[in-house]
Design an enzyme around this catalytic site. Structure first.
Site, PDB file in Angstrom:
ATOM      1  N   CYS A 126     -21.008  44.109-148.178  1.00  0.00           N
ATOM      2  CA  CYS A 126     -19.608  43.995-147.743  1.00  0.00           C
ATOM      3  C   CYS A 126     -18.833  42.954-148.545  1.00  0.00           C
ATOM      4  O   CYS A 126     -17.715  43.215-149.018  1.00  0.00           O
ATOM      5  CB  CYS A 126     -19.544  43.676-146.254  1.00  0.00           C
ATOM      6  SG  CYS A 126     -20.793  42.543-145.698  1.00  0.00           S
ATOM      7  N   HIS A 234     -14.567  39.271-143.330  1.00  0.00           N
ATOM      8  CA  HIS A 234     -14.999  38.245-144.278  1.00  0.00           C
ATOM      9  C   HIS A 234     -13.796  37.769-145.096  1.00  0.00           C
ATOM     10  O   HIS A 234     -12.940  38.579-145.478  1.00  0.00           O
ATOM     11  CB  HIS A 234     -16.033  38.814-145.242  1.00  0.00           C
ATOM     12  CG  HIS A 234     -17.362  39.133-144.633  1.00  0.00           C
ATOM     13  ND1 HIS A 234     -17.757  38.722-143.376  1.00  0.00           N
ATOM     14  CD2 HIS A 234     -18.414  39.847-145.133  1.00  0.00           C
ATOM     15  CE1 HIS A 234     -18.979  39.155-143.118  1.00  0.00           C
ATOM     16  NE2 HIS A 234     -19.407  39.843-144.171  1.00  0.00           N
TER      17      HIS A 234
HETATM   18  C1  2RA Z   1     -23.703  39.687-143.767  1.00  0.00           C
HETATM   19  N1  2RA Z   1     -23.169  40.953-145.770  1.00  0.00           N
HETATM   20  O1  2RA Z   1     -22.497  39.507-143.629  1.00  0.00           O
HETATM   21  C2  2RA Z   1     -24.224  40.650-144.815  1.00  0.00           C
HETATM   22  C3  2RA Z   1     -24.815  41.877-144.196  1.00  0.00           C
HETATM   23  N2  2RA Z   1     -23.883  42.646-143.507  1.00  0.00           N
HETATM   24  O2  2RA Z   1     -24.569  39.129-143.071  1.00  0.00           O
END
Ligand code: 2RA
Length: 329
Positions: A126, A234
């Site tokens: 991601c 994120h």
């Molecule tokens: C996380 N990118 O955010 C990794 C797995 N989804 O922990």
């Protein structure tokens, strides 16, 4: 189109089902797949009720496409079994991403490399997807030399256990820990496990996957991945140095014209990307674009995206859409 969703009861699996419905994906038969303990569980999809089956049954039903989000070990064991019966697998785990003969795909960047013979396709991590969505057009125009990225990652990236840990901490109750420390009012520089070189797997994914997707091993990348107590998406602070100079307004225009990228960049009126805005959306949001005066040909950006959507489920479904549109399944 007979579609299997492997890991249908997990966080990403549930978002995949939602995205398939939202985008009216041509599903004639859904095959929801999960572990033995979930077999028989009803799954409502497009007005019909389906029931979870196990992996053996799903393979025997020979779906045209299988969307996987069930962990690396399940992918390593079962993706080849689906491929053997003619299914095209699109896998969200890291199992196949760095495999030399597997494609690592962000449709807006490199889907054109896909062929009918690609029966196991890897969906990138991601935090990588949202970064390369913004950097790919800039690399094409100005040639990237080096990337320094710090991530501020949602607990939803870890999974249900982490979301529950934060809920318990906010409620002041003891419960199972997804992390070695409390996450409430904290920041953990520890996403996934540490490798020999002192970086975490999450940080090395940003290095290795970015080079593979942009098809340029000369790009220098260094990363620090941090977990923070947010759930919507994120965030990433990205410093990028180019081989060539750029015009900052041209950069903004280029990004504004990039499919899947939304410019949110007007600090004078507090316009910049945030997880509370990105949550539930499929775009990648970029702002705080500014020249880095400390070194030539460099700029800083702030990139935010819903890690369960474009970071996982939506990118996976978009790959499947590309396969159908180009008669590759
Ligand atoms: C996380 N990118 O955010 C990794 C797995 N989804 O922990």
């Amino acid at each position: 189109m007979k579609i299997a969703v492997v890991g249908a009861t997990g966080m990403v699996g549930e978002v995949m089902l939602k995205v398939l419905e939202e985008r009216d994906f041509p599903v004639t038969e859904l095959i929801p797949v999960a572990s033995e303990k979930s077999v028989g569980k009803p799954i409502d999809f497009k007005g019909k009720t389906y029931h979870v089956v196990n992996l053996e049954t799903a393979v025997s039903l020979k779906p045209e496409i299988a969307l996987f989000s069930a962990g690396g070990s399940t992918s390593l064991e079962w993706a080849p079994k689906f491929a053997e019966v003619g299914t095209t697998v699109i896998d969200n785990s890291s199992a196949w991403r760095m495999d030399l003969d597997k494609k690592l795909v962000v449709p807006e960047i490199n889907a054109q490399a896909l062929t009918k013979s690609d029966k196991i396709i890897a969906n990138p991590n991601c935090s990588t997807i949202q970064m390369v969505m913004v950097l790919a057009p800039l690399h094409k125009k100005y040639t990237i030399k080096r990337i320094v990225v710090s991530t501020y990652q949602s607990i939803s990236g870890t999974g249900v256990k982490a979301v529950k840990q934060l809920e318990n901490e906010l409620a002041g109750v003891k419960g199972e820990m997804a992390y070695p420390y409390p996450i409430h009012q904290n920041a953990l520089p520890h996403c996934d496990v540490f490798e020999e070189n002192g970086y975490t797997k999450e940080e090395m994914k940003l290095v290795r996957e970015t080079q593979k997707i942009l098809d340029d091993r000369s790009i220098a990348v260094t990363a620090t991945a941090v977990r923070i107590p947010t759930a919507g998406g994120h965030s990433e602070s990205v410093n990028v140095e180019f081989e060539n100079d750029f015009d900052i307004n041209e950069v903004r225009q280029l990004l504004n014209n990039t499919s899947g990228v939304v410019l949110q960049d007007n600090p004078d009126v507090n316009i910049y990307p945030m997880p509370i805005y990105a949550h539930g959306k499929d775009d990648v949001f970029v702002g705080r674009i500014r020249r880095d005066g400390s070194q030539p040909n460099s700029l800083n950006m702030w990139i935010v995206s819903d890690n369960l959507r474009k970071g996982a489920a939506t990118n996976t479904v978009q790959i499947a859409e590309y396969l159908i549109k180009n008669s590759l399944v």
